[in-house]
Write an enzyme that holds these catalytic residues in place. Structure first.
Site, mmCIF file in Angstrom:
data_model
loop_
_atom_site.group_PDB
_atom_site.id
_atom_site.type_symbol
_atom_site.label_atom_id
_atom_site.label_comp_id
_atom_site.label_asym_id
_atom_site.label_seq_id
_atom_site.Cartn_x
_atom_site.Cartn_y
_atom_site.Cartn_z
ATOM 1 N N ASP A 1 9.210 2.654 1.414
ATOM 2 C CA ASP A 1 8.039 3.376 1.911
ATOM 3 C C ASP A 1 7.981 3.154 3.423
ATOM 4 O O ASP A 1 7.571 2.101 3.896
ATOM 5 C CB ASP A 1 6.776 2.844 1.222
ATOM 6 C CG ASP A 1 5.498 3.494 1.733
ATOM 7 O OD1 ASP A 1 5.526 4.141 2.798
ATOM 8 O OD2 ASP A 1 4.455 3.334 1.069
ATOM 9 N N PHE B 1 0.867 -1.185 0.000
ATOM 10 C CA PHE B 1 0.000 0.000 0.000
ATOM 11 C C PHE B 1 0.902 1.232 0.000
ATOM 12 O O PHE B 1 1.752 1.387 0.874
ATOM 13 C CB PHE B 1 -0.931 0.044 1.213
ATOM 14 C CG PHE B 1 -1.872 1.223 1.174
ATOM 15 C CD1 PHE B 1 -3.045 1.156 0.443
ATOM 16 C CD2 PHE B 1 -1.571 2.399 1.834
ATOM 17 C CE1 PHE B 1 -3.905 2.252 0.373
ATOM 18 C CE2 PHE B 1 -2.421 3.495 1.773
ATOM 19 C CZ PHE B 1 -3.588 3.426 1.040
ATOM 20 N N LYS C 1 2.773 10.186 8.398
ATOM 21 C CA LYS C 1 2.097 9.704 9.605
ATOM 22 C C LYS C 1 2.754 10.191 10.899
ATOM 23 O O LYS C 1 2.512 11.295 11.343
ATOM 24 C CB LYS C 1 1.994 8.186 9.566
ATOM 25 C CG LYS C 1 0.924 7.671 8.580
ATOM 26 C CD LYS C 1 0.700 6.191 8.727
ATOM 27 C CE LYS C 1 -0.387 5.671 7.786
ATOM 28 N NZ LYS C 1 -1.731 6.102 8.151
#
Length: 427
Positions: free
Chosen positions: A248, A157, A277
């Site tokens: 990532d 993702f 995040k």
């Protein structure tokens, strides 16, 4: 003001459960806001530490943390002070000018990572977009590749933009959004032969593999950690072929693995990596970091209006410094071991329903048996009813991503609630 004082104030908040709070209506919300989320019937209005309260005044232990985002929990004194100071000083100016807070944050990241350069944006998807663009320019200008291909993993993702959902190796996120962005190819995660085969077979005509974009631990893909040997060989292959290795770290970075960066857990360094995040502790900020040799961007080739503004960078720097000053990474390691040990003990009591506990630090997954009807959402709903917030990572994995400041007592409480929720849903 201490965190404990903030928690006590939140507990005794004067508007708790009052008419002012209870006027909130899910019907009016749903009539006004696009239905892009399958929301649980819960409206949260305040938080302190690892706890949040809804509009009815009910308290919950938060093991979602904005999905691995609220690094220091809610209303942490360091963030309260940084937010207040920066908003009173300067909150936004254009990147047409030098922004001291941006420079300070970039220097902190460089001093605490393998990076030489930093680009700031607003989110993980934007950070991954920047990495994709940087890899493509590097491919054209340095590797002389006419049609570059980026390898990504199945079950990965990487975001919700058109390029990042194309990079995401899950068809469910891509449905109805074709035509997708060309130049991506998927391989199985933790399978080095798949990488070797792809690099060999895709080297045809104008096409060549230019980069590999991969998560050190797959979060949305079911909390699946990368194999150390797999990543060691990935690094070796990239060194031998000139292919860029891009990580990532949007979910696993900023201390969540028990190391500051997930790549440290694997013992290899990427050429490019991304963060978001937890970087701002809940304040929107993203970053794309690179080694000097592949920093090929020139003025005007990539930009972000809000990226790296004084407010976001000032708060993110406070988060970074607090992680370091308060030795929070040690807490992540200790509480992570405690949580996994407790979850394994619970799993042993439900061998028909639970199959595996896995993760690093404070990103952990409890996997349900694929052959039964029970879903992760069922467990999450039962936990909410008992006062614990959890989040699925796919249909069969319950994800545990509490704030990195979570205490031993709070982990024990969460484990007790999980066991009670499982007893309810398996009855």
């Amino acid at each position: 003001m201490s965190l404990q004082t903030l928690i006590e104030q939140a507990t005794n908040f004067p508007e708790s459960g009052s008419a002012a709070s209870s006027t909130f209506s899910t019907d009016s919300f749903d009539a006004s806001v696009m239905s892009t989320y399958g929301r649980f019937p819960l409206a949260l209005e305040r938080g302190a530490g690892c706890r949040v309260w809804d509009t009815q005044g009910r308290e919950y232990l938060d093991f979602v943390a904005g999905i691995a985002t609220c690094t220091l929990g809610h209303a942490h004194p360091a963030m309260v002070e940084a937010v207040t100071r920066q908003i009173q000083k300067l909150h936004h100016v254009s990147n047409l000018y030098y922004i001291p807070e941006q420079g300070e944050l970039a220097q902190w990241i460089i001093q605490h990572s393998c990076a030489d350069r930093v680009f700031f944006c607003n989110s993980g998807a934007e950070a991954n977009e920047a990495a994709i663009k940087l890899a493509r320019k590097y491919a054209h200008t340095v590797l002389d590749i006419e049609k570059p291909i980026i390898l990504t993993a199945n079950a990965s993702f990487h975001g919700r933009t058109l390029a990042t959902i194309t990079a995401t190796g899950q068809a469910k996120y891509q449905k109805y959004f074709d035509p997708l962005v060309p130049g991506f190819y998927y391989v199985d995660y933790n399978d080095i032969s798949a990488i070797e085969t792809a690099i060999s077979e895709l080297d045809e005509g104008d096409y060549r593999v230019a980069a590999i974009l991969i998560e050190p631990l797959q979060g949305e893909g079911g909390v699946r950690p990368g194999d150390v040997e797999y990543f060691r060989k990935l690094r070796q292959i990239c060194d031998e072929t000139g292919v860029l290795l891009m990580f990532d770290e949007v979910q696993v970075g900023m201390g969540r693995s028990g190391k500051l960066w997930g790549y440290e857990y694997l013992g290899v360094e990427p050429d490019i990596f991304t963060s978001a995040k937890g970087l701002g502790g809940g304040i929107p900020i993203g970053a794309m970091m690179s080694k000097k040799f592949c920093d090929v961007f020139q003025p005007g080739e990539h930009a972000s209006t809000f990226g790296g503004n004084p407010f976001a960078c000032g708060v993110a720097l406070a988060v970074c410094q607090t992680l370091e000053r308060e030795n929070i990474l040690q807490n992540v390691q200790d509480r992570g071991e405690q949580l996994r040990s407790g979850l394994r003990a619970i799993a042993a009591k439900y061998p028909h329903h639970l199959t595996e506990v896995r993760g690093w630090g404070l990103i952990n997954g409890l996997e349900l048996n694929a052959d039964i009807q029970l879903t992760a959402a069922d467990v999450v709903k039962a936990a909410i009813n008992e006062g614990l917030l959890l989040v699925p990572a796919g249909p069969k994995v319950v994800r545990f991503v509490p704030p990195l400041i979570v205490t031993e007592a709070e982990v024990n409480t969460a484990l007790q609630i999980v066991e009670k929720a499982l007893a309810t849903v398996t009855a």
